[in-house]
Design a protein around this motif. Structure first.
Motif, PDB file in Angstrom:
ATOM      1  N   TYR A  42       0.840  -1.199   0.000  1.00 50.00           N
ATOM      2  CA  TYR A  42       0.000   0.000   0.000  1.00 50.00           C
ATOM      3  C   TYR A  42       0.880   1.255   0.000  1.00 50.00           C
ATOM      4  N   ASP A  44       0.685   4.148   1.316  1.00 48.42           N
ATOM      5  CA  ASP A  44       0.965   4.853   2.569  1.00 48.42           C
ATOM      6  C   ASP A  44       2.021   4.148   3.416  1.00 48.42           C
ATOM      7  N   LYS A  54       0.223  -0.004  -4.407  1.00 47.42           N
ATOM      8  CA  LYS A  54      -1.194  -0.059  -4.791  1.00 47.42           C
ATOM      9  C   LYS A  54      -2.015   0.852  -3.886  1.00 47.42           C
ATOM     10  N   ILE A  55      -3.228   1.172  -4.348  1.00 43.19           N
ATOM     11  CA  ILE A  55      -4.210   1.945  -3.569  1.00 43.19           C
ATOM     12  C   ILE A  55      -5.579   1.336  -3.821  1.00 43.19           C
ATOM     13  N   ASP A  56      -6.368   1.177  -2.752  1.00 39.07           N
ATOM     14  CA  ASP A  56      -7.778   0.792  -2.890  1.00 39.07           C
ATOM     15  C   ASP A  56      -8.577   2.091  -3.032  1.00 39.07           C
ATOM     16  N   ASP A  81      -8.955   6.503  -0.236  1.00 41.64           N
ATOM     17  CA  ASP A  81      -9.288   5.107   0.060  1.00 41.64           C
ATOM     18  C   ASP A  81     -10.547   5.067   0.943  1.00 41.64           C
ATOM     19  N   TYR A  87      -4.637  10.524  -1.621  1.00 40.13           N
ATOM     20  CA  TYR A  87      -3.403  10.145  -2.321  1.00 40.13           C
ATOM     21  C   TYR A  87      -3.338  10.907  -3.633  1.00 40.13           C
ATOM     22  N   THR A 118      -8.941  -1.446  -6.875  1.00 40.21           N
ATOM     23  CA  THR A 118      -7.511  -1.392  -6.534  1.00 40.21           C
ATOM     24  C   THR A 118      -6.694  -1.091  -7.782  1.00 40.21           C
ATOM     25  N   TYR A 120      -2.689  -0.255  -9.388  1.00 46.20           N
ATOM     26  CA  TYR A 120      -1.289  -0.596  -9.126  1.00 46.20           C
ATOM     27  C   TYR A 120      -0.362   0.339  -9.916  1.00 46.20           C
TER      28      TYR A 120
END
Length: 329
Positions: A42, A44, A54-56, A81, A87, A118, A120
């Motif tokens: 992730y 963060d 990655k980020i959701d 998120d 982000y 999600t 990437y």
């Protein structure tokens, strides 16, 4: 004769080729396993640039900045998120399309909330200018944020979705393919030299045996460092595969030093026959004292053994060889 064959058929090139091929294959397999099995973390939790991350994405605002890179126009978006953490993301077309429904909901265009998606990419450092642009985008009459507050909120890195790990895999496979190809070139050169040497040995077997006999009986010289057998009748060199030179065909022998940036890098002993053809007898690295001494010793031995030809590079010798070869041809 058996010892001579062992010298001629040195497997150095073959071994080098096999080693290079093996390195290429092993490195390729290693990089493929590492890159193919890398897990995204992730954003963060990222502590370094160029990390697969990655980020959701639960919400997506409009883009707040653009950047021209070659023919691409990169767009910087603000994503959130499911914990409402912001982000900075740069979206390629594929990822933007996958988040379009989320963006429409975030901007109030649609009412039904889509599922989290999600995405990437690779972590990149956020420049100070980007923080300022984001500050200008977010600040209005109701809310005012400092650049420091925004930096604390979005962190130090943005997610670049233009990064594709498959491209790294392809690059490494191509790179290691080049290494394997270089190894194969060494092996092919070895095979060609072996075939050529075998044909020459079959053709000149009697002459080779005579040279070996003369050397063994003190009528010839073997220079191991330069890889040359020398008698009054023949010069046999095997540094670049088997080369048999009839001394009766020679007109001229001279040294040639190759230089790079004023430094001597290669020293070659050339022979020129009656047809004007240049023949490489041997070459060495002049940096090595041992090789240089052996080279000079060989040159002197050839002058002593075959005194009736021209020696040394000069315009006079060059012109004379031109004249002689014209008369012979």
């Amino acid at each position: 004769m058996e010892e001579f064959v062992k010298k001629i058929y040195s497997k150095t090139l073959l071994v080098i080729g096999i080693v290079i091929c093996s390195i290429g294959v092993l490195l390729g397999a290693l990089f493929y396993l590492v890159l193919n099995n890398q897990e995204a973390i992730y954003l963060d939790r990222v502590t370094d640039e160029l990390t697969y991350a990655k980020i959701d994405v639960d919400l997506l605002d409009d883009y707040f900045a653009t950047q021209k890179l070659d023919t691409e126009i990169l767009k910087y978006y603000l994503a959130y998120d499911n914990q409402n953490k912001p982000y900075v993301v740069v979206l390629n077309d594929t990822n933007y399309n996958s988040l379009k429904a989320i963006q429409d909901y975030s901007l109030g265009i649609t009412e039904a909330k889509p599922k989290t998606v999600t995405i990437y990419g690779q972590s990149k450092k956020i420049e100070d200018e980007a923080y300022e642009l984001l500050k200008d985008y977010l600040n209005d009459d109701e809310s005012t944020y400092s650049a420091e507050q925004i930096k604390n909120a979005v962190g130090n890195y943005y997610l670049d979705t233009y990064y594709n790990p498959d491209e790294d895999i392809n690059f490494m496979l191509i790179f290691n393919g080049i290494i394997v190809t270089i190894g194969l070139v060494f092996i092919i050169i070895y095979v060609i030299r072996i075939k050529k040497s075998k044909k020459l040995m079959e053709k000149y077997n009697d002459k080779i045996e005579k040279v070996i006999h003369d050397v063994d009986n003190g009528k010839g010289i073997y220079n191991k460092v330069c890889k040359v057998f020398l008698t009054r009748d023949y010069i046999i060199s095997y540094k670049f595969g088997l080369n048999i030179i009839d001394t009766k065909d020679l007109l001229w022998i001279y040294q040639f030093v190759m230089k790079q940036n004023g430094i001597s890098t290669n020293k070659v002993l050339y022979g020129v026959n009656k047809l004007g053809k240049s023949i490489t007898i041997t070459n060495i690295s002049p940096i090595s004292k041992k090789q240089n001494n052996a080279f000079e010793e060989l040159y002197q031995d050839i002058m002593n053994m075959i005194p009736d030809i021209m020696y040394g590079y000069s315009k006079e010798n060059k012109d004379k060889v031109k004249e002689l070869t014209k008369k012979i041809i």
